[in-house]
Design an enzyme around this catalytic site. Structure first.
Site, PDB file in Angstrom:
ATOM      1  N   ASN A  32       0.860  -1.189   0.000  1.00 45.32           N
ATOM      2  CA  ASN A  32       0.000   0.000   0.000  1.00 45.32           C
ATOM      3  C   ASN A  32       0.893   1.234   0.000  1.00 45.32           C
ATOM      4  O   ASN A  32       1.995   1.212   0.558  1.00 45.32           O
ATOM      5  CB  ASN A  32      -0.896   0.001   1.248  1.00 45.32           C
ATOM      6  CG  ASN A  32      -2.020   1.009   1.122  1.00 45.32           C
ATOM      7  OD1 ASN A  32      -2.935   0.817   0.325  1.00 45.32           O
ATOM      8  ND2 ASN A  32      -1.939   2.099   1.858  1.00 45.32           N
ATOM      9  N   SER A 127     -17.751  -6.962  -8.599  1.00 49.02           N
ATOM     10  CA  SER A 127     -18.944  -6.541  -7.866  1.00 49.02           C
ATOM     11  C   SER A 127     -19.213  -7.462  -6.683  1.00 49.02           C
ATOM     12  O   SER A 127     -18.973  -8.664  -6.754  1.00 49.02           O
ATOM     13  CB  SER A 127     -20.173  -6.544  -8.776  1.00 49.02           C
ATOM     14  OG  SER A 127     -21.315  -6.236  -8.004  1.00 49.02           O
ATOM     15  N   LYS A 181     -19.125  -3.674 -16.016  1.00 49.33           N
ATOM     16  CA  LYS A 181     -19.338  -3.340 -14.595  1.00 49.33           C
ATOM     17  C   LYS A 181     -20.085  -2.004 -14.463  1.00 49.33           C
ATOM     18  O   LYS A 181     -20.961  -1.840 -13.615  1.00 49.33           O
ATOM     19  CB  LYS A 181     -17.992  -3.257 -13.857  1.00 49.33           C
ATOM     20  CG  LYS A 181     -18.113  -2.769 -12.407  1.00 49.33           C
ATOM     21  CD  LYS A 181     -18.854  -3.758 -11.537  1.00 49.33           C
ATOM     22  CE  LYS A 181     -19.432  -3.253 -10.243  1.00 49.33           C
ATOM     23  NZ  LYS A 181     -18.793  -2.327  -9.418  1.00 49.33           N
ATOM     24  N   HIS A 184     -23.647  -2.609 -15.136  1.00 46.92           N
ATOM     25  CA  HIS A 184     -24.146  -3.367 -13.969  1.00 46.92           C
ATOM     26  C   HIS A 184     -24.583  -2.378 -12.888  1.00 46.92           C
ATOM     27  O   HIS A 184     -25.654  -2.501 -12.289  1.00 46.92           O
ATOM     28  CB  HIS A 184     -23.039  -4.303 -13.440  1.00 46.92           C
ATOM     29  CG  HIS A 184     -23.260  -4.793 -12.037  1.00 46.92           C
ATOM     30  ND1 HIS A 184     -23.101  -3.989 -10.922  1.00 46.92           N
ATOM     31  CD2 HIS A 184     -23.641  -5.997 -11.557  1.00 46.92           C
ATOM     32  CE1 HIS A 184     -23.375  -4.678  -9.832  1.00 46.92           C
ATOM     33  NE2 HIS A 184     -23.703  -5.906 -10.188  1.00 46.92           N
ATOM     34  N   ASN A 185     -23.749  -1.372 -12.652  1.00 44.02           N
ATOM     35  CA  ASN A 185     -24.086  -0.397 -11.606  1.00 44.02           C
ATOM     36  C   ASN A 185     -25.288   0.464 -12.001  1.00 44.02           C
ATOM     37  O   ASN A 185     -26.092   0.833 -11.154  1.00 44.02           O
ATOM     38  CB  ASN A 185     -22.879   0.501 -11.313  1.00 44.02           C
ATOM     39  CG  ASN A 185     -21.863  -0.209 -10.424  1.00 44.02           C
ATOM     40  OD1 ASN A 185     -21.826  -1.430 -10.376  1.00 44.02           O
ATOM     41  ND2 ASN A 185     -21.041   0.543  -9.731  1.00 44.02           N
ATOM     42  N   GLU A 188     -28.114  -1.533 -11.258  1.00 43.19           N
ATOM     43  CA  GLU A 188     -28.212  -1.524  -9.780  1.00 43.19           C
ATOM     44  C   GLU A 188     -28.993  -0.281  -9.306  1.00 43.19           C
ATOM     45  O   GLU A 188     -29.881  -0.386  -8.450  1.00 43.19           O
ATOM     46  CB  GLU A 188     -26.784  -1.533  -9.235  1.00 43.19           C
ATOM     47  CG  GLU A 188     -26.601  -1.385  -7.740  1.00 43.19           C
ATOM     48  CD  GLU A 188     -25.093  -1.309  -7.395  1.00 43.19           C
ATOM     49  OE1 GLU A 188     -24.354  -2.254  -7.701  1.00 43.19           O
ATOM     50  OE2 GLU A 188     -24.663  -0.286  -6.820  1.00 43.19           O
TER      51      GLU A 188
HETATM   52  C1  6PG Z   1     -20.784  -3.384  -6.522  1.00 41.22           C
HETATM   53  C2  6PG Z   1     -21.234  -1.982  -6.230  1.00 41.22           C
HETATM   54  C3  6PG Z   1     -20.060  -1.127  -5.895  1.00 41.22           C
HETATM   55  C4  6PG Z   1     -20.423   0.172  -5.214  1.00 41.22           C
HETATM   56  C5  6PG Z   1     -21.244   1.081  -6.040  1.00 41.22           C
HETATM   57  C6  6PG Z   1     -21.925   2.113  -5.224  1.00 41.22           C
HETATM   58  O1  6PG Z   1     -21.127  -3.831  -7.598  1.00 41.22           O
HETATM   59  O2  6PG Z   1     -20.133  -3.995  -5.695  1.00 41.22           O
HETATM   60  O3  6PG Z   1     -21.868  -1.462  -7.336  1.00 41.22           O
HETATM   61  O4  6PG Z   1     -19.302  -0.963  -7.052  1.00 41.22           O
HETATM   62  O5  6PG Z   1     -21.047  -0.101  -4.006  1.00 41.22           O
HETATM   63  O6  6PG Z   1     -20.370   1.709  -6.915  1.00 41.22           O
HETATM   64  O7  6PG Z   1     -22.273   3.098  -6.106  1.00 41.22           O
HETATM   65  P1  6PG Z   1     -22.854   4.480  -5.708  1.00 41.22           P
HETATM   66  O8  6PG Z   1     -22.030   5.017  -4.562  1.00 41.22           O
HETATM   67  O9  6PG Z   1     -22.715   5.280  -6.934  1.00 41.22           O
HETATM   68  O10 6PG Z   1     -24.267   4.207  -5.285  1.00 41.22           O
END
Ligand code: 6PG
Length: 467
Positions: A32, A127, A181, A184-185, A188
């Site tokens: 890190n 994710s 991804k 995907h979000n 989400e």
């Molecule tokens: C995942 C989530 C992760 C994150 C989001 C939150 O797939 O594990 O999507 O990537 O929790 O990016 O997104 P926001 O803060 O934009 O709601």
């Protein structure tokens, strides 16, 4: 002995990915930028399969060739600076993987820059949040296939499993893994907002207690709505605030945050003529929620409809809401998968839609039972234009539109906003019509700007002298 892989970035996600790799038998080097996070992780360890390094050169030299370096660093400039500090120590054939939420366009730029230097770059969508990183996330790797094959044994090992199938598959070239991804979000965001709207109906229109709503979500989670987001929403609704004893949900401020991936999804859709209206409504719902002070003020000035509220039959309406939520989810996922299809064609990515649905079944935030049927739809028709017209979903939405219409109408007449449910219905009603009202738009454009129009009956481009 050399380490088999190295992880850079030891925040919670990076530490958990490293621990996950170590638990699967990998010998993991960790590094890190600041020493404290490395020390914290090392303090938690009781095995030798995770080795800390405090100089980047020592870290890189501890890795077996070709070196495999997994970055779990905040998206943006930090990634470029880590790559910059790694480069002097890497050799041709080494592989850098970015497991963060990087914008896919940045990933494509980094891929090109590193390729010119003989370094392979994989943009990897991960994710599942903190628990997923530790116990098995869904993994979406993009980049050169031969580079992916060198890291595939590790990535598949650490991914979630559904019926022993790993939730990790090669997505496609360059930035396509991060693109998958990103969308995907976006899905989400829509899924979360749809659930919030179903909750609002149950609470405000059926006047149910929070605990009763939790029961309903638990029941839904045993049927075709079964999904991670429904499951956690039931748990969220059960949680009590330690200070007031109230449901915790009632003391949480109603202002939604966001880190950008949903916004990028909408922007990419808008830039490329892709109808992602439900995802975009979900984004705007977050933006409107953030105007808390303005909303509180507006509430004193603006009124809703004056209609007399009908008492709704509880059991009948709970089922309408279930149908509405299911149909909203189908429309939202249909838009997300259309975004994959259209972007795949635009970029020549050849995205494996059937497999993307399969790796979304476990580990990721949008994991849901109906991804099995989504995958089957693409297996039967790889070029399916839209999920809505697949035989399974066409039959479902034909049936469930009644519930969605009732819920949206009830919201409109009683002045409760359901941005994603109504956007789903609008999308459904416009997509299923062979004839739209865009003839009026074309005529208007031609009237004031001589922009021309095409005709239904004749080939060619036409202009009318309207005055
Ligand atoms: C995942 C989530 C992760 C994150 C989001 C939150 O797939 O594990 O999507 O990537 O929790 O990016 O997104 P926001 O803060 O934009 O709601």
């Amino acid at each position: 002995m050399f380490n088999s892989i190295g992880v850079i970035g030891l925040g919670v996600m990076g530490s958990n990915i490293a621990l996950n790799m170590a638990s699967k038998g990998e010998q993991v080097a960790v590094y890190n930028y600041t020493r404290d996070l490395t020390d914290q992780l090392v303090a938690k360890l009781d095995n030798q399969s995770l080795k800390p390094y405090y100089e980047i050169e020592d870290f890189v030299q501890s890795l077996e060739a070709p070196r495999k370096v997994f970055l779990m660093v905040t998206a943006g400039k930090a990634i470029d600076s880590v790559i910059h500090s790694l480069l002097p120590h890497l050799e041709t054939g080494d592989i850098i993987m970015d497991g963060g939420n990087s914008h896919y366009v940045d990933t494509e730029r980094r891929y090109d820059e590193l390729k010119a230097k003989g370094i392979s770059y994989l943009g990897i969508g991960v994710s599942g949040g903190e628990v997923g990183a530790l116990k098995g996330p869904s993994i979406m790797p993009g980049g050169d296939k031969d580079a992916y094959e060198k890291v595939a044994p590790i990535l598949t090992k650490i991914s979630a499993k559904v019926n022993n199938d790993p939730c990790c598959t090669y997505i496609g070239p360059k930035g396509s893994g991060h693109f998958v991804k990103m969308v995907h979000n976006g899905i989400e965001y829509a899924d979360m907002q749809l659930i919030a709207e179903a909750y609002t109906f149950l609470r405000e229109k059926l006047h149910l207690e929070v605990n009763e709503i939790a029961d309903i979500f638990e029941t839904w989670n045993q049927g075709e709505l079964k999904s991670y987001l429904i499951e956690i929403t039931a748990e969220i609704l059960r949680k009590k605030d330690e200070v007031t004893g109230l449901p915790l949900i009632d003391v949480i401020l109603d202002k939604a945050g966001q880190k950008g991936t949903g916004k990028w999804t909408s922007m990419q859709a808008i830039d490329n003529g892709i109808p992602a209206s439900i995802i975009t409504e979900a984004l705007f719902a977050r933006y409107i929620s953030a105007l808390k002070e303005e909303r509180v003020n507006a509430e004193k000035i603006l009124t809703g409809p004056k209609t007399v509220q009908q008492k709704l039959d509880k059991n009948e309406w709970i089922d309408y809401i279930r149908q509405a939520l299911y149909m909203g989810k189908v429309c939202a996922y249909a838009q997300g998968f259309t975004q994959y299809k259209m972007s795949s064609e635009l970029n020549g990515w050849d995205l494996p839609l059937k497999d993307i649905a399969l790796i979304f079944r476990g580990g990721c935030i949008i994991r849901a039972e109906f991804l099995n049927v989504i995958s089957e739809a693409y297996q039967e028709q790889p070029n399916l234009a839209n999920l809505l017209i697949s035989p399974y979903f066409a039959e479902k939405v034909t049936d469930y539109q009644a519930g969605l219409r009732k819920v949206v109408c009830e919201g409109i007449t009683s002045g409760i906003s359901f941005p994603c449910l109504s956007s789903s219905l609008n999308f459904y009603d416009s997509y299923r019509k062979g004839i739209s009202n865009a003839n009026i738009l074309q005529a208007q454009r031609d009237y004031f700007g001589a922009h021309t129009y095409e005709r239904r009956d004749l080939a060619g481009v036409f202009h009318t002298d309207w005055q």
